[in-house]
Each structure stands twice: as structure tokens, then as C-alpha cells.
Design a protein around this motif. Structure first.
Motif, PDB file in Angstrom:
ATOM      1  N   ARG A  10       0.075  14.851  -4.006  1.00  0.00           N
ATOM      2  CA  ARG A  10       1.173  14.342  -4.841  1.00  0.00           C
ATOM      3  C   ARG A  10       1.504  12.895  -4.476  1.00  0.00           C
ATOM      4  NH1 ARG A  10       3.053  19.592  -3.913  1.00  0.00           N
ATOM      5  NH2 ARG A  10       4.537  18.918  -2.299  1.00  0.00           N
ATOM      6  N   LYS A  11       1.427  12.591  -3.181  1.00  0.00           N
ATOM      7  CA  LYS A  11       1.689  11.218  -2.751  1.00  0.00           C
ATOM      8  C   LYS A  11       0.635  10.261  -3.315  1.00  0.00           C
ATOM      9  CE  LYS A  11       2.465   8.348   1.336  1.00  0.00           C
ATOM     10  NZ  LYS A  11       2.524   8.307   2.825  1.00  0.00           N
ATOM     11  N   LYS A  12      -0.615  10.694  -3.314  1.00  0.00           N
ATOM     12  CA  LYS A  12      -1.684   9.879  -3.881  1.00  0.00           C
ATOM     13  C   LYS A  12      -1.449   9.626  -5.364  1.00  0.00           C
ATOM     14  CE  LYS A  12      -5.535  11.119  -0.818  1.00  0.00           C
ATOM     15  NZ  LYS A  12      -6.873  11.766  -0.767  1.00  0.00           N
ATOM     16  N   LEU A  13      -1.053  10.671  -6.081  1.00  0.00           N
ATOM     17  CA  LEU A  13      -0.792  10.529  -7.512  1.00  0.00           C
ATOM     18  C   LEU A  13       0.369   9.574  -7.766  1.00  0.00           C
ATOM     19  CD1 LEU A  13      -1.238  14.236  -8.703  1.00  0.00           C
ATOM     20  CD2 LEU A  13      -2.772  12.300  -9.135  1.00  0.00           C
ATOM     21  N   ARG A  14       1.406   9.653  -6.942  1.00  0.00           N
ATOM     22  CA  ARG A  14       2.545   8.748  -7.097  1.00  0.00           C
ATOM     23  C   ARG A  14       2.136   7.306  -6.813  1.00  0.00           C
ATOM     24  NH1 ARG A  14       5.477  12.955  -4.506  1.00  0.00           N
ATOM     25  NH2 ARG A  14       5.357  11.855  -2.490  1.00  0.00           N
ATOM     26  N   THR A  15       1.321   7.124  -5.794  1.00  0.00           N
ATOM     27  CA  THR A  15       0.860   5.770  -5.460  1.00  0.00           C
ATOM     28  C   THR A  15       0.004   5.203  -6.586  1.00  0.00           C
ATOM     29  OG1 THR A  15       0.869   6.281  -3.091  1.00  0.00           O
ATOM     30  CG2 THR A  15      -0.429   4.384  -3.786  1.00  0.00           C
ATOM     31  N   ARG A  16      -0.904   6.012  -7.095  1.00  0.00           N
ATOM     32  CA  ARG A  16      -1.772   5.568  -8.191  1.00  0.00           C
ATOM     33  C   ARG A  16      -0.938   5.191  -9.412  1.00  0.00           C
ATOM     34  NH1 ARG A  16      -7.057   5.960  -9.889  1.00  0.00           N
ATOM     35  NH2 ARG A  16      -7.366   6.208 -12.128  1.00  0.00           N
ATOM     36  N   ILE A  19       0.954   1.858  -8.841  1.00  0.00           N
ATOM     37  CA  ILE A  19       0.062   0.702  -8.972  1.00  0.00           C
ATOM     38  C   ILE A  19      -0.258   0.442 -10.442  1.00  0.00           C
ATOM     39  CG2 ILE A  19      -2.234  -0.195  -8.443  1.00  0.00           C
ATOM     40  CD1 ILE A  19      -2.126   1.464  -5.847  1.00  0.00           C
ATOM     41  N   SER A  20      -0.582   1.512 -11.160  1.00  0.00           N
ATOM     42  CA  SER A  20      -0.928   1.382 -12.576  1.00  0.00           C
ATOM     43  C   SER A  20       0.222   0.793 -13.381  1.00  0.00           C
ATOM     44  CB  SER A  20      -1.301   2.756 -13.140  1.00  0.00           C
ATOM     45  OG  SER A  20      -1.432   2.709 -14.545  1.00  0.00           O
ATOM     46  N   GLU A  21       1.404   1.323 -13.181  1.00  0.00           N
ATOM     47  CA  GLU A  21       2.553   0.847 -13.955  1.00  0.00           C
ATOM     48  C   GLU A  21       2.904  -0.592 -13.595  1.00  0.00           C
ATOM     49  OE1 GLU A  21       5.636   3.725 -13.369  1.00  0.00           O
ATOM     50  OE2 GLU A  21       4.743   5.149 -14.797  1.00  0.00           O
ATOM     51  N   ALA A  22       2.795  -0.939 -12.309  1.00  0.00           N
ATOM     52  CA  ALA A  22       3.063  -2.321 -11.908  1.00  0.00           C
ATOM     53  C   ALA A  22       2.065  -3.273 -12.560  1.00  0.00           C
ATOM     54  CB  ALA A  22       2.993  -2.445 -10.381  1.00  0.00           C
ATOM     55  N   ALA A  23       0.800  -2.863 -12.583  1.00  0.00           N
ATOM     56  CA  ALA A  23      -0.241  -3.711 -13.170  1.00  0.00           C
ATOM     57  C   ALA A  23      -0.013  -3.925 -14.662  1.00  0.00           C
ATOM     58  CB  ALA A  23      -1.614  -3.084 -12.932  1.00  0.00           C
ATOM     59  N   ILE A  24       0.191  -2.850 -15.397  1.00  0.00           N
ATOM     60  CA  ILE A  24       0.369  -2.977 -16.845  1.00  0.00           C
ATOM     61  C   ILE A  24       1.610  -3.796 -17.164  1.00  0.00           C
ATOM     62  CG2 ILE A  24       0.786  -1.716 -18.983  1.00  0.00           C
ATOM     63  CD1 ILE A  24      -2.084  -1.514 -17.945  1.00  0.00           C
ATOM     64  N   THR A  25       2.690  -3.585 -16.411  1.00  0.00           N
ATOM     65  CA  THR A  25       3.913  -4.358 -16.642  1.00  0.00           C
ATOM     66  C   THR A  25       3.660  -5.846 -16.455  1.00  0.00           C
ATOM     67  OG1 THR A  25       5.338  -2.531 -15.957  1.00  0.00           O
ATOM     68  CG2 THR A  25       6.289  -4.733 -15.875  1.00  0.00           C
ATOM     69  N   ALA A  42       1.681  -6.574  -4.554  1.00  0.00           N
ATOM     70  CA  ALA A  42       3.049  -6.900  -4.130  1.00  0.00           C
ATOM     71  C   ALA A  42       4.073  -6.169  -4.981  1.00  0.00           C
ATOM     72  CB  ALA A  42       3.265  -8.407  -4.205  1.00  0.00           C
ATOM     73  N   ALA A  43       3.847  -6.142  -6.286  1.00  0.00           N
ATOM     74  CA  ALA A  43       4.791  -5.473  -7.179  1.00  0.00           C
ATOM     75  C   ALA A  43       4.839  -3.977  -6.929  1.00  0.00           C
ATOM     76  CB  ALA A  43       4.424  -5.757  -8.632  1.00  0.00           C
ATOM     77  N   ALA A  44       3.700  -3.388  -6.561  1.00  0.00           N
ATOM     78  CA  ALA A  44       3.631  -1.945  -6.302  1.00  0.00           C
ATOM     79  C   ALA A  44       3.994  -1.609  -4.862  1.00  0.00           C
ATOM     80  CB  ALA A  44       2.228  -1.437  -6.603  1.00  0.00           C
ATOM     81  N   GLU A  45       4.206  -2.651  -4.059  1.00  0.00           N
ATOM     82  CA  GLU A  45       4.565  -2.488  -2.643  1.00  0.00           C
ATOM     83  C   GLU A  45       3.490  -1.733  -1.868  1.00  0.00           C
ATOM     84  OE1 GLU A  45       8.486  -0.756  -2.624  1.00  0.00           O
ATOM     85  OE2 GLU A  45       9.444  -2.672  -3.119  1.00  0.00           O
ATOM     86  N   VAL A  46       2.236  -2.151  -2.091  1.00  0.00           N
ATOM     87  CA  VAL A  46       1.116  -1.603  -1.334  1.00  0.00           C
ATOM     88  C   VAL A  46       0.240  -2.771  -0.885  1.00  0.00           C
ATOM     89  CG1 VAL A  46       1.082   0.562  -2.635  1.00  0.00           C
ATOM     90  CG2 VAL A  46      -0.373  -1.344  -3.369  1.00  0.00           C
ATOM     91  N   SER A  47      -0.648  -2.526   0.038  1.00  0.00           N
ATOM     92  CA  SER A  47      -1.581  -3.560   0.461  1.00  0.00           C
ATOM     93  C   SER A  47      -2.725  -3.670  -0.549  1.00  0.00           C
ATOM     94  CB  SER A  47      -2.163  -3.212   1.838  1.00  0.00           C
ATOM     95  OG  SER A  47      -2.987  -2.065   1.747  1.00  0.00           O
ATOM     96  N   LYS A  48      -3.431  -4.812  -0.518  1.00  0.00           N
ATOM     97  CA  LYS A  48      -4.593  -4.960  -1.395  1.00  0.00           C
ATOM     98  C   LYS A  48      -5.640  -3.898  -1.058  1.00  0.00           C
ATOM     99  CE  LYS A  48      -6.319  -8.983  -2.275  1.00  0.00           C
ATOM    100  NZ  LYS A  48      -6.841 -10.355  -2.123  1.00  0.00           N
ATOM    101  N   ARG A  49      -5.764  -3.578   0.208  1.00  0.00           N
ATOM    102  CA  ARG A  49      -6.733  -2.549   0.611  1.00  0.00           C
ATOM    103  C   ARG A  49      -6.394  -1.215  -0.039  1.00  0.00           C
ATOM    104  NH1 ARG A  49      -8.181  -0.868   6.896  1.00  0.00           N
ATOM    105  NH2 ARG A  49      -9.689   0.779   6.387  1.00  0.00           N
ATOM    106  N   THR A  50      -5.119  -0.870  -0.043  1.00  0.00           N
ATOM    107  CA  THR A  50      -4.703   0.387  -0.683  1.00  0.00           C
ATOM    108  C   THR A  50      -4.966   0.333  -2.181  1.00  0.00           C
ATOM    109  OG1 THR A  50      -2.996   0.837   0.967  1.00  0.00           O
ATOM    110  CG2 THR A  50      -2.740   1.896  -1.177  1.00  0.00           C
TER     111      THR A  50
END
Length: 214
Positions: A10-16, A19-25, A42-50
Motif C-alpha cells: 500500500r505504501k508503494k502504491l501511495r508513493t507511485r 509521484i504520478s500526480e505531482a508530475a502531471i500537475t 521535489a514536488a512529490a517529496e521523494v529522491s530522484k532515485r526513488t
């Protein structure tokens, strides 16, 4: 699956999703070319690696929205009714998609979908779509080849040529619908012509793709 595994998934799905919503926005606000992968991270508050663990390329941040459709034509051919010709199954499926205003057909005037249509007009995204289509062609070609009762020496190339023609026609029809929708026409207003064009296109395909018309 145990509780820990379920929580992790569930955490993976939330992270995905984040990221998706931040990108499209960001893409819709600034345009695809003006947004970097670092901006999305940065907008999704994750690292580039993630981010790259979920979306290996920048293109994937857009194309994953239509990834389920990549092998759709192949699935339609393999899942058709007994005795139904491949072209008839694909034609029927397209008409159903138009009737339901499936965004993949280009005949959807929901504001968010129209905004996504505009986003995909970026040359960089169009180039990525071309690579995406190639994989769909390979899948459809394999499905068409399977429908040949007694494959001859030209069966494989016939399937490849047929898949290319079919997907090119579907893409051209969707692009025509998108152009009208982005120009301000409603989906309901466009629907009669969209259906007529789809019928005409499949009549042309049947004239040239005899092995798959039944």
C-alpha cells in the motif's frame, strides 16, 4: 500476504500515485519540456532515485496513464468470440469505446482528459508514444499470427504488416477526435462523425487485410 507485506504494498502504491500526480500537475502547469525529473521528485517529496524506481524515464511519468492500452488490441483479438474475425472484434471494440467516451479513442471532453490530450502534443511525448506504439504492434502481430490456421511463408510478415496498419488507423482516428475536442467541439457533437469515420476506416482495412476479415 501478511500484514507487513500488505502495508508495504500500500505504501508503494501511495508513493507511485504521489509521484504520478505531482508530475502531471507540473506538466500541465508548466509544460512537459519545462519540468525536470528533479522538479517532480521535489514536488512529490521523494529522491530522484526513488522516482526512477517507479518511473525509469521522464516519458513514463506521462505514458503510464495509457500503459494499460499498450496491448489492448492484442487482448481483443485473443479474447474475441468463437467465429468472430479479428477485424470485426477490433471494430466492435472501437465502437464500444467511442460509445463509452473512452479517453483512448480521443472522444472524451472531460476537462482533465482534454488537458492531458494537450500535454501529449509535446514533440518529446509524441516521440515516446512512437516507441510505445511499437511494442503494441509487436503484441498485435503475435496475436494475429495465432489466428492463421495454416501459417504459410508469408504469414509472419502479413501479421506484422496488418498490425501496423490497424494501429496506425486507430491512432489516426483518435488524433482526429482529439483535434476536434481540443478545438472546442463536444464529444456528443463529434460522436456521429467519429463513428462514421471508424466504420469507414475498418471497411478500408477489410478490403486490404483479407486474412483477418473472416
Amino acid at each position: 500476504m501478511d500484514g507487513t507485506g500488505g502495508l508495504r504494498e500500500r505504501k508503494k502504491l501511495r508513493t507511485r500515485k504521489a509521484i504520478s500526480e505531482a508530475a502531471i500537475t507540473l506538466f500541465l502547469e508548466r509544460g512537459y519540456d519545462a519540468v525536470s525529473v528533479a522538479d517532480v521528485a521535489a514536488a512529490a517529496e521523494v529522491s530522484k532515485r526513488t522516482l526512477f524506481a517507479y518511473f525509469p524515464t521522464k516519458d513514463d511519468l506521462v505514458l503510464h496513464r495509457i500503459a494499460d492500452h499498450q496491448t489492448e488490441a492484442a487482448r481483443v483479438v485473443r479474447g474475441r468470440s468463437a467465429g468472430e474475425a479479428p477485424l470485426d472484434a477490433l471494430h466492435r471494440h472501437l465502437r464500444a469505446g467511442l460509445a463509452s467516451r473512452d479517453p483512448i479513442t480521443g472522444l472524451c471532453d472531460h476537462p482533465q482528459v482534454v488537458a492531458f490530450y494537450r500535454l501529449t502534443q509535446s514533440p518529446a511525448v509524441q516521440s515516446a508514444v512512437g516507441r510505445y506504439v511499437s511494442a503494441g504492434e509487436a503484441a498485435l502481430a503475435a496475436a494475429l499470427w495465432e489466428t492463421t490456421p495454416e501459417p504459410g511463408p508469408l504469414a509472419e510478415v502479413t501479421a506484422r504488416l496488418g498490425a501496423g496498419q490497424i494501429l496506425l488507423v486507430q491512432r489516426a482516428l483518435a488524433q482526429a477526435n482529439q483535434a476536434h475536442i481540443m478545438g472546442g467541439m463536444s464529444a456528443d457533437g463529434r460522436a456521429p462523425d467519429a463513428l462514421a469515420e471508424a466504420d469507414h476506416a475498418f471497411d478500408l482495412l477489410r478490403d486490404g487485410l483479407a486474412p483477418y476479415r473472416g
